[in-house]
Design a protein around this motif. Structure first.
Motif, PDB file in Angstrom:
ATOM      1  N   SER A   1      42.459  53.214  40.958  1.00 24.27           N
ATOM      2  CA  SER A   1      42.276  52.778  39.562  1.00 24.27           C
ATOM      3  C   SER A   1      42.663  53.894  38.593  1.00 24.27           C
ATOM      4  CB  SER A   1      40.830  52.331  39.297  1.00 24.27           C
ATOM      5  OG  SER A   1      40.514  51.210  40.064  1.00 24.27           O
ATOM      6  N   ASP A   2      43.651  54.665  38.970  1.00 26.80           N
ATOM      7  CA  ASP A   2      44.141  55.780  38.167  1.00 26.80           C
ATOM      8  C   ASP A   2      45.641  55.916  38.393  1.00 26.80           C
ATOM      9  OD1 ASP A   2      42.178  56.908  36.597  1.00 26.80           O
ATOM     10  OD2 ASP A   2      41.304  58.073  38.225  1.00 26.80           O
ATOM     11  N   PRO A   3      46.349  56.638  37.481  1.00 30.34           N
ATOM     12  CA  PRO A   3      47.796  56.776  37.642  1.00 30.34           C
ATOM     13  C   PRO A   3      48.192  57.573  38.894  1.00 30.34           C
ATOM     14  CG  PRO A   3      47.076  57.514  35.466  1.00 30.34           C
ATOM     15  CD  PRO A   3      45.842  57.284  36.273  1.00 30.34           C
ATOM     16  N   GLY A   4      49.447  57.417  39.300  1.00 31.85           N
ATOM     17  CA  GLY A   4      49.972  58.198  40.423  1.00 31.85           C
ATOM     18  C   GLY A   4      50.903  57.411  41.330  1.00 31.85           C
ATOM     19  N   PHE A   5      50.778  56.084  41.292  1.00 27.54           N
ATOM     20  CA  PHE A   5      51.560  55.263  42.226  1.00 27.54           C
ATOM     21  C   PHE A   5      53.064  55.517  42.070  1.00 27.54           C
ATOM     22  CE2 PHE A   5      53.525  51.043  43.193  1.00 27.54           C
ATOM     23  CZ  PHE A   5      53.352  51.110  44.559  1.00 27.54           C
TER      24      PHE A   5
ATOM     25  N   LEU B   1      48.816  66.549  42.012  1.00 25.91           N
ATOM     26  CA  LEU B   1      48.461  65.489  41.060  1.00 25.91           C
ATOM     27  C   LEU B   1      46.952  65.271  41.125  1.00 25.91           C
ATOM     28  CD1 LEU B   1      49.455  63.113  39.186  1.00 25.91           C
ATOM     29  CD2 LEU B   1      49.234  61.681  41.212  1.00 25.91           C
ATOM     30  N   VAL B   2      46.312  65.310  39.963  1.00 23.97           N
ATOM     31  CA  VAL B   2      44.869  65.014  39.900  1.00 23.97           C
ATOM     32  C   VAL B   2      44.641  63.958  38.824  1.00 23.97           C
ATOM     33  CG1 VAL B   2      44.160  67.347  40.586  1.00 23.97           C
ATOM     34  CG2 VAL B   2      44.344  66.796  38.157  1.00 23.97           C
ATOM     35  N   SER B   3      43.493  63.271  38.915  1.00 24.76           N
ATOM     36  CA  SER B   3      43.117  62.397  37.803  1.00 24.76           C
ATOM     37  C   SER B   3      41.879  63.011  37.136  1.00 24.76           C
ATOM     38  CB  SER B   3      42.873  60.970  38.291  1.00 24.76           C
ATOM     39  OG  SER B   3      41.915  60.960  39.306  1.00 24.76           O
ATOM     40  N   ASP B   4      41.359  62.340  36.118  1.00 23.61           N
ATOM     41  CA  ASP B   4      40.204  62.917  35.410  1.00 23.61           C
ATOM     42  C   ASP B   4      39.022  63.095  36.353  1.00 23.61           C
ATOM     43  OD1 ASP B   4      41.526  63.123  33.078  1.00 23.61           O
ATOM     44  OD2 ASP B   4      40.553  61.432  32.073  1.00 23.61           O
ATOM     45  N   ALA B   5      38.867  62.156  37.265  1.00 24.31           N
ATOM     46  CA  ALA B   5      37.733  62.235  38.199  1.00 24.31           C
ATOM     47  C   ALA B   5      38.075  61.463  39.465  1.00 24.31           C
ATOM     48  CB  ALA B   5      36.481  61.631  37.558  1.00 24.31           C
ATOM     49  N   GLY B   6      37.620  61.982  40.582  1.00 21.98           N
ATOM     50  CA  GLY B   6      37.787  61.259  41.844  1.00 21.98           C
ATOM     51  C   GLY B   6      39.192  61.364  42.403  1.00 21.98           C
ATOM     52  N   THR B   7      39.606  60.315  43.070  1.00 24.33           N
ATOM     53  CA  THR B   7      40.866  60.328  43.810  1.00 24.33           C
ATOM     54  C   THR B   7      41.983  59.734  42.965  1.00 24.33           C
ATOM     55  OG1 THR B   7      39.624  60.109  45.860  1.00 24.33           O
ATOM     56  CG2 THR B   7      41.942  59.502  45.947  1.00 24.33           C
ATOM     57  N   PRO B   8      43.104  60.480  42.792  1.00 25.46           N
ATOM     58  CA  PRO B   8      44.205  59.896  42.025  1.00 25.46           C
ATOM     59  C   PRO B   8      44.720  58.633  42.708  1.00 25.46           C
ATOM     60  CG  PRO B   8      44.875  61.993  43.040  1.00 25.46           C
ATOM     61  CD  PRO B   8      43.408  61.829  43.302  1.00 25.46           C
ATOM     62  N   LEU B   9      45.282  57.723  41.939  1.00 28.95           N
ATOM     63  CA  LEU B   9      45.808  56.419  42.389  1.00 28.95           C
ATOM     64  C   LEU B   9      44.729  55.369  42.631  1.00 28.95           C
ATOM     65  CD1 LEU B   9      48.189  58.512  43.547  1.00 28.95           C
ATOM     66  CD2 LEU B   9      49.053  56.373  44.480  1.00 28.95           C
TER      67      LEU B   9
ATOM     68  N   VAL C   1      49.984  71.738  38.044  1.00 30.33           N
ATOM     69  CA  VAL C   1      49.010  70.656  38.268  1.00 30.33           C
ATOM     70  C   VAL C   1      49.318  69.557  37.254  1.00 30.33           C
ATOM     71  CG1 VAL C   1      46.571  70.004  38.301  1.00 30.33           C
ATOM     72  CG2 VAL C   1      47.250  72.310  39.015  1.00 30.33           C
ATOM     73  N   ALA C   2      49.641  68.353  37.752  1.00 30.35           N
ATOM     74  CA  ALA C   2      49.903  67.215  36.866  1.00 30.35           C
ATOM     75  C   ALA C   2      48.594  66.463  36.679  1.00 30.35           C
ATOM     76  CB  ALA C   2      50.956  66.300  37.485  1.00 30.35           C
ATOM     77  N   CYS C   3      48.152  66.323  35.406  1.00 32.53           N
ATOM     78  CA  CYS C   3      46.826  65.742  35.157  1.00 32.53           C
ATOM     79  C   CYS C   3      46.893  64.618  34.132  1.00 32.53           C
ATOM     80  CB  CYS C   3      45.831  66.751  34.618  1.00 32.53           C
ATOM     81  SG  CYS C   3      46.372  68.420  34.424  1.00 32.53           S
ATOM     82  N   GLU C   4      45.929  63.688  34.280  1.00 36.69           N
ATOM     83  CA  GLU C   4      45.785  62.603  33.314  1.00 36.69           C
ATOM     84  C   GLU C   4      45.540  63.167  31.928  1.00 36.69           C
ATOM     85  OE1 GLU C   4      42.585  60.142  35.062  1.00 36.69           O
ATOM     86  OE2 GLU C   4      43.396  58.627  33.698  1.00 36.69           O
TER      87      GLU C   4
ATOM     88  N   PRO D   1      49.502  76.523  35.744  1.00 35.37           N
ATOM     89  CA  PRO D   1      49.893  75.719  34.569  1.00 35.37           C
ATOM     90  C   PRO D   1      49.669  74.226  34.805  1.00 35.37           C
ATOM     91  CG  PRO D   1      51.703  77.151  35.296  1.00 35.37           C
ATOM     92  CD  PRO D   1      50.629  77.266  36.322  1.00 35.37           C
ATOM     93  N   THR D   2      49.411  73.510  33.706  1.00 36.68           N
ATOM     94  CA  THR D   2      49.189  72.057  33.811  1.00 36.68           C
ATOM     95  C   THR D   2      50.259  71.306  33.019  1.00 36.68           C
ATOM     96  OG1 THR D   2      47.741  72.104  31.887  1.00 36.68           O
ATOM     97  CG2 THR D   2      46.670  72.225  34.051  1.00 36.68           C
ATOM     98  N   VAL D   3      50.450  70.055  33.382  1.00 34.18           N
ATOM     99  CA  VAL D   3      51.357  69.183  32.634  1.00 34.18           C
ATOM    100  C   VAL D   3      50.714  67.794  32.639  1.00 34.18           C
ATOM    101  CG1 VAL D   3      52.726  68.679  34.719  1.00 34.18           C
ATOM    102  CG2 VAL D   3      53.771  68.413  32.494  1.00 34.18           C
ATOM    103  N   SER D   4      50.963  67.011  31.577  1.00 33.07           N
ATOM    104  CA  SER D   4      50.293  65.703  31.518  1.00 33.07           C
ATOM    105  C   SER D   4      51.040  64.659  32.357  1.00 33.07           C
ATOM    106  CB  SER D   4      50.182  65.221  30.078  1.00 33.07           C
ATOM    107  OG  SER D   4      51.451  64.849  29.608  1.00 33.07           O
ATOM    108  N   TYR D   5      50.284  63.801  32.971  1.00 33.24           N
ATOM    109  CA  TYR D   5      50.838  62.669  33.739  1.00 33.24           C
ATOM    110  C   TYR D   5      49.840  61.533  33.572  1.00 33.24           C
ATOM    111  CZ  TYR D   5      52.523  59.828  37.619  1.00 33.24           C
ATOM    112  OH  TYR D   5      53.015  58.802  38.382  1.00 33.24           O
ATOM    113  N   HIS D   6      50.140  60.591  32.681  1.00 31.57           N
ATOM    114  CA  HIS D   6      49.174  59.514  32.448  1.00 31.57           C
ATOM    115  C   HIS D   6      49.901  58.190  32.331  1.00 31.57           C
ATOM    116  CE1 HIS D   6      50.553  60.137  28.398  1.00 31.57           C
ATOM    117  NE2 HIS D   6      50.074  61.364  28.399  1.00 31.57           N
TER     118      HIS D   6
END
Ligand code: SAM
Length: 288
Positions: free
Chosen positions: A94-98, A84-92, A36-39, A56-61
């Motif tokens: 107003s959050d990273p992922g693009f 890919l997840v963000s801290d809250a809501g839908t990734p991409l 899981v790639a997370c902010e 397992p998790t890995v950072s993606y910010h």
């Protein structure tokens, strides 16, 4: 994982407050992927622990997006699956992922959205403002003059306009929006799906006044403002050209420039200063 086949990049929405808003499919995906790639890995670990998920998790910010997108794409090409997840809501949103989505598409890696909560959708549907067409404007620029300029650019958008805003800037933003857009109907949706959820509705002037009375507005917020009103001919009324024409028309009836501007501004639902700024901007555009 199947050898010789690229894995899948899943874009998984997580709750914006209330943990019950996560979908069965999101939970299954988070459980079954290789990583899981997370902010923020600590933040997401709390969510995963709550549901007994040990992936397992890995950072993606925003600060490691470029290099991490490359690394994760190599894993995906080797057959691993990534959520890919963000801290809250839908990734991409107003959050990273693009970047990783673009990189995956270039490499023909399958990209699968797992939809769920997004603060702007929750706010929009409860706002009572038209939702048939809307413009998601995300965050306004942090600097006051750029924020005002962006609002001026949005002046003629004929659809409901949705903004994300930080609590320490909301009072200034609503005040500037009232000056630039006029006293339009607006909604401030705070702490959606959480204990202190609150949805304030009113004119921008009234919201600005209420916010100025609060010592320190708190919580996460979405601001929604109604779009530019159509005139009786069905056209968007408030373009600077129309305003300029109306001022000229009034002057030709004998009104002095100041009174003509005041009256035209009133007809267009604007403050005089705002109408003046629009006319100056129009004039500058013509000179260039
Ligand atoms: N990706 C998220 C989404 O899908 O909505 C948005 C992330 S953005 C970095 C954070 C902003 O979303 C906050 O500043 C606020 O404007 C809005 N937001 C997030 N959660 C919210 C909530 N529970 N209530 C109101 N607004 C919220």
């Amino acid at each position: 994982m199947r050898l010789g086949m690229a894995g899948t990049l899943y874009l998984v929405a997580t709750p914006i407050g209330n943990l019950e808003d996560i979908s069965q499919r999101a939970l299954r995906t988070l459980r079954e992927v290789d990583v899981v790639a997370c902010e923020d890995t600590r933040h997401t670990r709390v969510l995963l622990n709550h549901f007994g998920i040990k992936t397992p998790t890995v950072s993606y910010h925003e600060h490691n997006e470029r290099s991490r997108a490359e690394e994760l794409c190599r894993d995906l090409e080797a057959g691993k699956s990534v959520a890919l997840v963000s801290d809250a809501g839908t990734p991409l949103i107003s959050d990273p992922g693009f970047r990783i989505v673009q990189a995956a598409i270039e490499r023909r890696i399958p990209v699968v959205p797992i939809p769920g909560a997004a603060a702007f959708i929750a706010a929009l549907i409860a706002s009572g403002l038209p939702s048939d067409q809307f413009f998601f404007a995300g965050f306004l620029p942090p600097r006051a003059n750029e924020r005002r300029k962006r609002l001026e650019e949005l002046h003629n958008v004929p659809a409901t306009i949705v903004f994300y805003e930080a609590p320490h800037r909301i009072a200034a933003t609503v005040k500037t929006a009232a000056e630039v857009l006029g006293n339009r109907q607006a909604v401030l949706a705070r702490e959606l799906t959480k204990l202190h959820e609150e949805i304030l509705r009113g004119g921008l002037d009234e919201l600005a006044r209420r916010l100025s009375e609060q010592e320190k507005p708190r919580g996460e917020m979405v601001l929604i403002v109604s779009g530019a009103a159509p005139d009786s001919a069905g056209e968007t009324r408030s373009s600077s050209r129309d305003l300029g024409e109306r001022v000229n028309e009034l002057e030709s009836t004998g009104l002095d420039a100041k009174t003509a501007l005041k009256q035209a501004a009133r007809e267009f639902g604007m403050k005089r200063a705002e109408a003046y700024r629009l006319l100056v901007a129009q004039k500058n555009r013509r000179i260039k």
